[in-house]
Design an enzyme around this catalytic site. Structure first.
Site, PDB file in Angstrom:
ATOM      1  N   MET A   1       2.177  35.096  56.693  1.00 59.43           N
ATOM      2  CA  MET A   1       3.339  34.811  55.818  1.00 59.43           C
ATOM      3  C   MET A   1       4.656  35.186  56.506  1.00 59.43           C
ATOM      4  SD  MET A   1       1.532  36.400  52.398  1.00 59.43           S
ATOM      5  CE  MET A   1       0.840  37.805  53.281  1.00 59.43           C
TER       6      MET A   1
ATOM      7  N   THR B   1       4.742  41.151  55.281  1.00 59.51           N
ATOM      8  CA  THR B   1       5.884  40.356  54.844  1.00 59.51           C
ATOM      9  C   THR B   1       6.655  41.191  53.835  1.00 59.51           C
ATOM     10  OG1 THR B   1       6.512  38.480  53.419  1.00 59.51           O
ATOM     11  CG2 THR B   1       4.270  39.256  53.235  1.00 59.51           C
ATOM     12  N   ASN B   2       7.966  41.073  53.835  1.00 60.82           N
ATOM     13  CA  ASN B   2       8.772  41.801  52.850  1.00 60.82           C
ATOM     14  C   ASN B   2       8.673  41.167  51.464  1.00 60.82           C
ATOM     15  OD1 ASN B   2      10.744  43.948  54.277  1.00 60.82           O
ATOM     16  ND2 ASN B   2      10.452  42.215  55.655  1.00 60.82           N
ATOM     17  N   THR B   3       8.837  39.841  51.398  1.00 59.89           N
ATOM     18  CA  THR B   3       8.933  39.156  50.105  1.00 59.89           C
ATOM     19  C   THR B   3       7.710  39.393  49.230  1.00 59.89           C
ATOM     20  OG1 THR B   3      10.368  37.426  50.996  1.00 59.89           O
ATOM     21  CG2 THR B   3       9.157  36.903  48.983  1.00 59.89           C
TER      22      THR B   3
ATOM     23  N   CYS C   1      13.287  40.522  56.247  1.00 62.39           N
ATOM     24  CA  CYS C   1      12.309  39.447  56.308  1.00 62.39           C
ATOM     25  C   CYS C   1      11.708  39.545  57.696  1.00 62.39           C
ATOM     26  CB  CYS C   1      12.954  38.085  56.080  1.00 62.39           C
ATOM     27  SG  CYS C   1      11.827  36.706  56.318  1.00 62.39           S
TER      28      CYS C   1
ATOM     29  N   GLU D   1      10.553  37.603  59.769  1.00 62.77           N
ATOM     30  CA  GLU D   1      10.904  36.599  60.783  1.00 62.77           C
ATOM     31  C   GLU D   1      12.304  36.786  61.379  1.00 62.77           C
ATOM     32  OE1 GLU D   1       7.619  34.952  58.497  1.00 62.77           O
ATOM     33  OE2 GLU D   1       9.591  35.638  57.821  1.00 62.77           O
TER      34      GLU D   1
END
Length: 232
Positions: free
Chosen positions: A10, A83-85, A197, A199
């Protein structure tokens, strides 16, 4: 050495960064030919992304909870959601397993406080920048002031993540836009900026700006390495 559980995919680009950071960290800690013991479940991000933007968070929680149980069954002794979200559903994931969940916001906050940072800018998906599951944790549990970009800037940051970075596209024009946002956050009082995030570190890095950047992927991975080798 403890086995590190990873919920990845993700996106897979940032999961690759996690995998590299975990193995480099273990090698640095233990030397020789040591590498990290990892149990990884990599989801199909297309499915997750569609559910995110439809607001179907309960469905994403079920997918990740099922994946987390598989990771635990594979021998993981603690878990990272890479993943942060998707820490929006960290509570549901944690409830589905008996091993500890290492929360990315906690690891980041601990590093910020260790460095004496009291006011921080936050970049991430629109969900991370606007909802309380991440910034609220920093504010309420750690007393850190969180500054988010303006609505127009949030649109830019969010769109670049999904339309470029999650596809492995690195665009110089987007880098300049992000650096403008970082500069504006500093002008508004941010002592540092969280790359919230996983990425974003593919696009901007510390050498691009004088504003201190906190790469959550590397911070989260470093915390995991410490836990993995702590009893050796």
């Amino acid at each position: 050495m403890k086995t590190i559980g990873m919920l990845g995919g993700m996106s897979w680009e940032s999961t690759a960064s996690y995998y590299k950071a975990l193995n480099e960290g273990v090698k640095e800690s233990l030397g020789g030919l040591h590498s990290a013991k990892i149990a990884l479940y990599s989801v199909d991000f297309d499915e997750i992304e569609k559910l995110q933007h439809q607001g179907r968070w309960d469905d994403t929680a079920k997918i990740l909870a099922d994946a987390a149980r598989s990771v635990e069954a594979a021998g993981a002794e603690f878990l990272l959601i890479c993943t942060n979200t998707m820490h929006k559903v960290a509570g549901e994931v944690e409830a589905a397993i008996s091993i500890p969940l290492v929360h990315i916001a906690d690891a980041t906050a601990e590093q910020l406080l260790a460095d004496g940072v009291k006011s921080v800018g936050l970049l991430g998906t629109r969900f991370t920048m606007e909802q309380e599951f991440y910034k609220g944790r920093l504010i309420e549990q750690y007393g850190i002031n969180v500054i988010t970009p303006t609505p127009d800037e949030r649109d830019i940051v969010h769109d670049v993540i999904y339309s470029e970075l999650c596809l492995g596209v690195i665009n110089d024009e987007s880098r300049e836009k992000y650096l403008d946002v970082v500069r504006h956050l500093a002008e508004r009082g941010a002592e540092a900026v969280i790359l919230g995030c996983t990425e974003i570190a593919l696009l901007i890095e510390q050498s691009d700006t004088s504003v201190p950047l906190y790469d959550t992927t590397r911070i989260h991975a470093a915390k995991a390495v410490d836990l993995a080798v702590s009893e050796l």
